[in-house]
Design an enzyme around this catalytic site. Structure first.
Site, PDB file in Angstrom:
ATOM      1  N   GLU A   1       0.843  -1.330  -0.209  1.00 51.98           N
ATOM      2  CA  GLU A   1      -0.295   0.111  -0.067  1.00 51.98           C
ATOM      3  C   GLU A   1       0.609   1.390  -0.110  1.00 51.98           C
ATOM      4  O   GLU A   1       1.987   1.217   0.568  1.00 51.98           O
ATOM      5  CB  GLU A   1      -0.850  -0.028   1.147  1.00 51.98           C
ATOM      6  CG  GLU A   1      -0.327  -0.093   2.747  1.00 51.98           C
ATOM      7  CD  GLU A   1      -0.276   1.570   2.989  1.00 51.98           C
ATOM      8  OE1 GLU A   1      -0.812   2.581   2.266  1.00 51.98           O
ATOM      9  OE2 GLU A   1       0.323   1.592   4.328  1.00 51.98           O
TER      10      GLU A   1
ATOM     11  N   ARG B   1      -5.760  -0.474   4.332  1.00 52.92           N
ATOM     12  CA  ARG B   1      -5.202  -0.229   2.911  1.00 52.92           C
ATOM     13  C   ARG B   1      -4.657  -1.116   2.103  1.00 52.92           C
ATOM     14  O   ARG B   1      -4.752  -1.321   0.853  1.00 52.92           O
ATOM     15  CB  ARG B   1      -4.472   1.102   2.867  1.00 52.92           C
ATOM     16  CG  ARG B   1      -4.988   2.348   3.260  1.00 52.92           C
ATOM     17  CD  ARG B   1      -4.162   3.486   2.904  1.00 52.92           C
ATOM     18  NE  ARG B   1      -2.719   3.464   3.611  1.00 52.92           N
ATOM     19  CZ  ARG B   1      -2.837   3.937   4.882  1.00 52.92           C
ATOM     20  NH1 ARG B   1      -3.568   4.424   5.462  1.00 52.92           N
ATOM     21  NH2 ARG B   1      -1.450   4.202   5.693  1.00 52.92           N
TER      22      ARG B   1
ATOM     23  N   SER C   1       9.029   5.798   4.731  1.00 52.25           N
ATOM     24  CA  SER C   1       8.172   6.709   4.923  1.00 52.25           C
ATOM     25  C   SER C   1       8.818   7.978   4.887  1.00 52.25           C
ATOM     26  O   SER C   1       9.657   8.325   5.684  1.00 52.25           O
ATOM     27  CB  SER C   1       7.683   6.571   6.517  1.00 52.25           C
ATOM     28  OG  SER C   1       7.093   7.689   6.836  1.00 52.25           O
TER      29      SER C   1
ATOM     30  N   HIS D   1       6.382   9.249  17.580  1.00 49.33           N
ATOM     31  CA  HIS D   1       5.658   9.185  16.325  1.00 49.33           C
ATOM     32  C   HIS D   1       4.082   9.713  16.946  1.00 49.33           C
ATOM     33  O   HIS D   1       3.359  10.390  15.995  1.00 49.33           O
ATOM     34  CB  HIS D   1       5.507   7.744  15.847  1.00 49.33           C
ATOM     35  CG  HIS D   1       4.776   7.891  14.365  1.00 49.33           C
ATOM     36  ND1 HIS D   1       3.325   7.708  14.364  1.00 49.33           N
ATOM     37  CD2 HIS D   1       5.118   8.147  13.287  1.00 49.33           C
ATOM     38  CE1 HIS D   1       2.834   7.646  13.007  1.00 49.33           C
ATOM     39  NE2 HIS D   1       4.286   8.056  12.186  1.00 49.33           N
TER      40      HIS D   1
ATOM     41  N   PHE E   1       1.147  17.139  13.286  1.00 52.16           N
ATOM     42  CA  PHE E   1       0.623  17.164  11.760  1.00 52.16           C
ATOM     43  C   PHE E   1      -0.758  17.322  11.662  1.00 52.16           C
ATOM     44  O   PHE E   1      -1.169  18.203  10.850  1.00 52.16           O
ATOM     45  CB  PHE E   1       1.198  15.635  11.066  1.00 52.16           C
ATOM     46  CG  PHE E   1       0.778  15.702   9.505  1.00 52.16           C
ATOM     47  CD1 PHE E   1       1.484  16.380   8.417  1.00 52.16           C
ATOM     48  CD2 PHE E   1      -0.338  15.235   9.107  1.00 52.16           C
ATOM     49  CE1 PHE E   1       1.284  16.238   7.143  1.00 52.16           C
ATOM     50  CE2 PHE E   1      -0.625  15.137   7.716  1.00 52.16           C
ATOM     51  CZ  PHE E   1       0.225  15.680   6.802  1.00 52.16           C
TER      52      PHE E   1
HETATM   53  C1  HEM Z   1       0.949   6.885   9.665  1.00 57.77           C
HETATM   54  C2  HEM Z   1       2.808  11.462  10.394  1.00 57.77           C
HETATM   55  C3  HEM Z   1       6.982   9.603   9.785  1.00 57.77           C
HETATM   56  C4  HEM Z   1       5.586   5.206  10.457  1.00 57.77           C
HETATM   57  C5  HEM Z   1       1.231   8.426   9.874  1.00 57.77           C
HETATM   58  C6  HEM Z   1       0.057   9.130   9.715  1.00 57.77           C
HETATM   59  C7  HEM Z   1       0.624  10.399   9.848  1.00 57.77           C
HETATM   60  C8  HEM Z   1       1.995  10.414   9.915  1.00 57.77           C
HETATM   61  C9  HEM Z   1      -0.146  11.857   9.623  1.00 57.77           C
HETATM   62  C10 HEM Z   1      -1.345   8.806   9.486  1.00 57.77           C
HETATM   63  C11 HEM Z   1      -1.476   8.590   8.074  1.00 57.77           C
HETATM   64  C12 HEM Z   1      -2.716   8.364   7.481  1.00 57.77           C
HETATM   65  O1  HEM Z   1      -3.388   7.592   7.697  1.00 57.77           O
HETATM   66  O2  HEM Z   1      -3.522   9.526   6.798  1.00 57.77           O
HETATM   67  C13 HEM Z   1       4.076  11.543  10.362  1.00 57.77           C
HETATM   68  C14 HEM Z   1       4.905  12.631  10.087  1.00 57.77           C
HETATM   69  C15 HEM Z   1       6.404  12.027   9.970  1.00 57.77           C
HETATM   70  C16 HEM Z   1       6.104  10.596   9.857  1.00 57.77           C
HETATM   71  C17 HEM Z   1       4.416  14.072  10.388  1.00 57.77           C
HETATM   72  C18 HEM Z   1       7.458  12.711   9.749  1.00 57.77           C
HETATM   73  C19 HEM Z   1       7.857  14.177   9.907  1.00 57.77           C
HETATM   74  C20 HEM Z   1       6.997   8.329   9.944  1.00 57.77           C
HETATM   75  C21 HEM Z   1       8.335   7.164   9.875  1.00 57.77           C
HETATM   76  C22 HEM Z   1       7.684   6.325  10.045  1.00 57.77           C
HETATM   77  C23 HEM Z   1       6.404   6.273  10.201  1.00 57.77           C
HETATM   78  C24 HEM Z   1       9.472   7.925   9.458  1.00 57.77           C
HETATM   79  C25 HEM Z   1       8.590   4.806   9.986  1.00 57.77           C
HETATM   80  C26 HEM Z   1       9.775   4.629   9.500  1.00 57.77           C
HETATM   81  C27 HEM Z   1       4.252   5.254  10.058  1.00 57.77           C
HETATM   82  C28 HEM Z   1       3.196   4.225  10.369  1.00 57.77           C
HETATM   83  C29 HEM Z   1       1.954   4.666   9.963  1.00 57.77           C
HETATM   84  C30 HEM Z   1       2.068   6.353  10.150  1.00 57.77           C
HETATM   85  C31 HEM Z   1       3.789   2.722  10.416  1.00 57.77           C
HETATM   86  C32 HEM Z   1       0.773   3.862   9.863  1.00 57.77           C
HETATM   87  C33 HEM Z   1      -0.148   3.864  11.074  1.00 57.77           C
HETATM   88  C34 HEM Z   1      -1.371   3.004  11.131  1.00 57.77           C
HETATM   89  O3  HEM Z   1      -2.285   3.232  10.004  1.00 57.77           O
HETATM   90  O4  HEM Z   1      -1.738   2.094  11.891  1.00 57.77           O
HETATM   91  N1  HEM Z   1       2.159   9.035  10.351  1.00 57.77           N
HETATM   92  N2  HEM Z   1       4.978  10.327  10.124  1.00 57.77           N
HETATM   93  N3  HEM Z   1       6.057   7.482   9.969  1.00 57.77           N
HETATM   94  N4  HEM Z   1       3.415   6.459  10.245  1.00 57.77           N
HETATM   95 FE1  HEM Z   1       3.944   8.345  10.311  1.00 57.77          FE
END
Ligand code: HEM
Length: 347
Positions: free
Chosen positions: A141, A177, A215, A295, A302
């Site tokens: 996804e 997704r 990501s 996170h 965000f």
């Molecule tokens: C999901 C923000 C970096 C791992 C999300 C979501 C947001 C977010 C808003 C929800 C997305 C959606 O479904 O609309 C951020 C921001 C980041 C960042 C602002 C950096 C500035 C990262 C990084 C990783 C990560 C570097 C891991 C390497 C995840 C995962 C989800 C997620 C696994 C899915 C959670 C789920 O749906 O259960 N993130 N993220 N994120 N993020 Fe991040």
């Protein structure tokens, strides 16, 4: 609004979604579309690793050779470069290549495997690795916070959903997704094993259900207050989360994590980064994203900013997530230290 799951991959659900059917996401997001005609794509991470200035020259020359290879023969359809310093303090540069199907990748590999198999690679004085992941389209996804730019596998797929998607903006959206989550638990089984061909050339045989994420963050168009917020608040928290996964991730099921800066070599745009990690299973990755203070904090920031700016956010986020079969991972490490990639914590 449309479902993130492409029409040809939808099927009757035997497993519930975490969101209700009438869920309205708090901000819009899109997914990459495009049918390559294949049910399995290929992502390859080709890396060099070194310590010290003298080896740096050699490593950069080897990376140039890897990039040249990616463009020769049945060339990778999208090639990106990135760099990072790993937990052991070694410099790393990586070229990432995407192929539309296994046959294309195999044709490419036929042309380049002799170079990799050459015993001279074991005496370069620089570590070399290749990590190939072959996700099935049912187990992949992607998510984009902006509709005007694709990245990674999305560039190869070439299109995005015509409308914003519904399954996002809540914990569990990632699983919802994945087309396979309609009917599968996406659990893991087995263990990673190191198979040494020679003392300096090691392969890792991996296990079922590894979850892989790339990501990305793109702040190249971010200015003013939003830039200050990104630089002073979001990025330091992100870095702390990335450091935690790199240094302490094994205990929570993260096999390895790299926080990479996209390279500006060969016309790459500045101000872009991504975290890339491999996990024991999707549940372990979900658990970190939902519960780790770093996170949770950046997710909250965000959400707050996107709502305050009514969606006019210039920070772009994207990610690609895959759940992999054991034999859909080809992992080779030549002259690399023990914490490199999937070697980390393997026996
Ligand atoms: C999901 C923000 C970096 C791992 C999300 C979501 C947001 C977010 C808003 C929800 C997305 C959606 O479904 O609309 C951020 C921001 C980041 C960042 C602002 C950096 C500035 C990262 C990084 C990783 C990560 C570097 C891991 C390497 C995840 C995962 C989800 C997620 C696994 C899915 C959670 C789920 O749906 O259960 N993130 N993220 N994120 N993020 Fe991040």
């Amino acid at each position: 609004m449309e479902s993130a799951i492409a029409p040809h991959l939808r099927c009757p659900r035997s497993r519930e979604r975490r969101s209700a059917d009438d869920f309205q996401p708090p901000f819009p997001a899109w997914t990459a579309r495009g049918n390559t005609g294949s049910s399995q794509l290929v992502m390859g991470y080709f890396g060099v690793q070194w310590r010290g200035d003298a080896e740096g020259e050699k490593a950069k020359a080897l990376l140039s050779e890897l990039v040249r290879q990616l463009g020769t023969g049945v060339a990778a359809q999208n090639v990106e470069r990135a760099e990072f310093i790993d937990g052991a303090g070694w410099d790393n540069e990586v070229a990432i290549g995407y192929w539309p199907d296994e046959a294309a990748y195999q044709s490419w590999w036929q042309q380049h495997q002799a170079w990799w198999a050459d015993p001279a690679r074991e005496n370069e004085g620089v570590g070399l690795y290749r990590e190939l992941f072959l996700p099935r389209t049912t187990h992949l996804e992607t998510l984009f916070s902006a509709s005007d730019r694709l990245e990674g596998v999305g560039i190869m797929l070439g299109e995005r959903s015509a409308e914003p998607i519904q399954e996002h903006g809540y914990w569990g959206g990632m699983r919802d997704r994945l087309p396979a989550s309609q009917t599968e638990a996406l659990a893991s089984s087995g263990a990673r094993k190191i198979v040494s061909e020679t003392p300096r050339r090691r392969f890792v045989s991996s296990h079922e259900g590894v979850a892989l994420i790339r990501s990305g963050q793109d702040w190249s168009d971010v200015t003013g207050e939003e830039l200050a917020l990104y630089r002073d608040r979001i990025e330091p928290t992100l870095r702390a989360g990335m450091d935690f996964l790199r240094d302490e991730g094994l205990a929570i099921g993260c096999h390895f994590n790299r926080y990479m800066q996209v390279s500006t070599a060969n016309g790459g745009k500045p101000c872009r980064s991504f975290g890339m990690s491999a996990w024991r299973d999707l549940a372990a990755m979900e658990n970190w994203a939902e519960h780790h203070p770093t996170h949770k904090a950046i997710f909250g920031d965000f959400l707050q900013v996107v709502q305050a700016l009514q969606g006019r956010l210039d920070l772009r986020l994207f990610h690609e997530v895959a759940v992999l079969q054991a034999d859909a991972q080809i992992l080779e490490y030549i002259g690399c230290h023990d914490q490199t990639g999937m070697l980390n914590g393997a026996v």
